[in-house]
Enzyme design. Structure first.
Site, short mmCIF file in Angstrom:
data_model
loop_
_atom_site.label_atom_id
_atom_site.label_comp_id
_atom_site.label_asym_id
_atom_site.label_seq_id
_atom_site.Cartn_x
_atom_site.Cartn_y
_atom_site.Cartn_z
N PHE A 31 0.29 -1.47 -0.12
CA PHE A 31 -0.11 0.17 -0.19
C PHE A 31 0.94 1.53 -0.23
O PHE A 31 1.80 1.09 0.94
CB PHE A 31 -0.40 0.14 1.02
N ASP A 45 9.51 2.52 2.06
CA ASP A 45 7.93 3.23 2.15
C ASP A 45 7.52 3.12 3.70
O ASP A 45 7.58 1.92 4.06
CB ASP A 45 6.45 2.60 1.16
N LYS A 49 2.85 9.44 8.78
CA LYS A 49 2.14 9.16 9.40
C LYS A 49 1.92 10.25 10.91
O LYS A 49 1.68 10.57 11.02
CB LYS A 49 1.41 7.58 9.32
C1 LIG Z 1 -1.18 5.19 4.96
C2 LIG Z 1 -0.16 4.73 4.40
C3 LIG Z 1 0.27 5.90 3.11
C4 LIG Z 1 -0.77 6.60 2.47
O1 LIG Z 1 -0.11 7.99 3.06
P1 LIG Z 1 -1.55 8.03 3.02
O2 LIG Z 1 -0.90 10.02 4.12
O3 LIG Z 1 -3.02 8.83 3.23
O4 LIG Z 1 -1.11 9.55 2.09
C5 LIG Z 1 1.48 5.07 2.22
N1 LIG Z 1 2.18 4.63 2.37
C6 LIG Z 1 2.25 3.45 3.41
C7 LIG Z 1 3.05 1.91 3.88
C8 LIG Z 1 1.06 4.01 4.39
O5 LIG Z 1 0.95 2.78 5.56
#
Ligand SMILES: *Cc1c(COP(=O)(O)O)cnc(C)c1O
Length: 388
Positions: free
Chosen positions: A129, A214, A243
């Site tokens: 994700f 990420d 986050k």
């Molecule tokens: C939550 C998340 C995102 C997206 O972040 P947003 O601030 O909602 O755009 C991207 N990568 C990972 C691993 C996430 O958990």
């Protein structure tokens, strides 16, 4: 007229919160809840942390926004701290996780074009994700996130997670980068083999690709290290965070080595709100509070404790297949329909999350006490007993 003026893009639970403190939230009727989700790994310092509140209030009284047309001294201060903690050299400030990942994707494409590759390719993983913008939903390995939004963005090749041989198989002349989560969050708290990241690092070094991690969910102490790659002892080329970076104030960042950062020169990338004095005040306060309270080490310790307590409670149930994760990012895979769990937990005064249908995901604030960890384990055990 519709009954709500807010678009129905979210499935919401029937509760709204009025205030919070530490790991406790209070709803609009005055009922208390133990929060084991932290707004999805956002409020790592707990709700309404006084140092973050004070930093936001005092900065808001001085200066909220200027523009990246001008110098923003707080970006330098926060950038230096993030550099020290991550071992990387440069930072680009954004406003969300998706936006930080967009920056990383753009950076990787610049590497391709610098090498005269017309259609550069980024290797991404099944079950990943990366966000909901067009490029990041394309990078995301979940058809449900993509369906109905075609045409997707070209330039991504997808392979199974935790499979180094698959990376070699998919590689082509056009490959420029690997984009991967150190632990897949939304995908079900999927933890790869201990050698996976080091293996990816070696492959990327051999082939001249960027290793882009990420860490939007795993970063900022969540797994018991400032960044999850530090468990593997490697240095990535690019890391994205968001986050927990502002403990709820929206802010994201892409960190990069000097040579990767050089790919994005003046005029190549921008975002109006990125790195505002207000956002930087929040991040500065978060980093100071994390260090003062020793929350990275505490996440590791409390995480081990909670995992052990879960093993002793829910782990005894035959339906529970695995309890996994690192630090305070824990997943409990259950062989059962979990659709009723979140509402039932809510009634019980406990906030938990379910992802990938069969995985209970726990992301409590890093300030969690052992007593609260006990309550999570015992509460979940009771709830599973009711549900299964
Ligand atoms: C939550 C998340 C995102 C997206 O972040 P947003 O601030 O909602 O755009 C991207 N990568 C990972 C691993 C996430 O958990």
């Amino acid at each position: 007229m519709p009954s709500s003026h807010v678009m129905e893009t979210y499935k919401r639970l029937p509760v709204a919160f009025a205030s919070g403190s530490g790991a406790t939230l209070v709803d609009t009727d005055g009922r208390e809840y133990l929060d084991a989700v932290s707004g999805i790994a956002v409020c790592n310092l707990g709700h309404a942390h006084p140092a973050v509140t004070e930093a936001l209030c005092s900065q808001a009284g001085r200066l909220v926004h200027t523009s990246n047309l001008y110098g923003v001294p707080l970006q330098e201060e926060v950038g230096a701290e993030l550099g020290r903690l991550s071992g990387l050299d440069r930072v680009f400030f954004a406003n969300s996780g998706a936006e930080a990942n967009e920056a990383a994707i753009k950076l990787a494409r610049r590497l391709g074009h610098a090498r005269e590759i017309e259609r550069p390719e980024i290797v991404v993983m099944q079950g990943s994700f990366h966000g909901r913008t067009m490029a990041t939903l394309t990078a995301t390995g979940n058809r449900r996130v993509q369906a109905g939004f075609e045409p997707l963005v070209p330039g991504f090749k997808r392979i199974p997670y935790n499979d180094l041989e698959a990376v070699e198989r998919v590689a082509s002349e056009s490959t420029v980068a690997v984009l991967v989560e150190p632990i897949q969050g939304e995908g079900g708290v999927t933890v790869p083999d201990a050698e996976y990241l080091a293996g990816l690092r070696r492959l990327c070094d051999d082939r001249g690709w960027l290793l882009m991690l990420d860490e939007v969910q795993t970063g900022m102490g969540r797994t018991g290290a400032w960044f999850a790659y530090q468990h593997a002892g490697i240095r990535p080329d690019v890391v994205t965070v968001a986050k927990a970076l502002g403990n709820g104030f929206p802010v994201g960042a892409m960190l990069a080595t000097e040579s990767a950062a050089e790919l994005l020169g003046p005029g190549t990338h921008a975002t109006t709100f990125g790195g505002s004095p207000l956002a930087m005040a929040a991040v500065g306060a978060v980093l100071r509070a994390m260090e003062e309270e020793g929350l990275v080490a505490r996440a590791a310790e409390t995480g081990d404790y909670l995992k052990a307590r879960l093993e002793e409670t829910v782990g005894r149930r035959p339906e529970v297949r695995e309890i996994r994760g690192k630090g305070l990012m824990l997943g409990i895979e259950v062989d059962a329909d979990l659709s009723g769990l979140m509402p039932k937990a809510l009634e019980h005064g406990l906030l938990v999350n379910v992802t990938a249908e069969r995985v209970i995901r726990l992301l409590p604030p890093l300030i969690l006490t052992r007593e609260q960890a006990d309550r999570i384990a015992e509460g979940l055990d009771y709830l599973l007993g009711e549900l299964l």
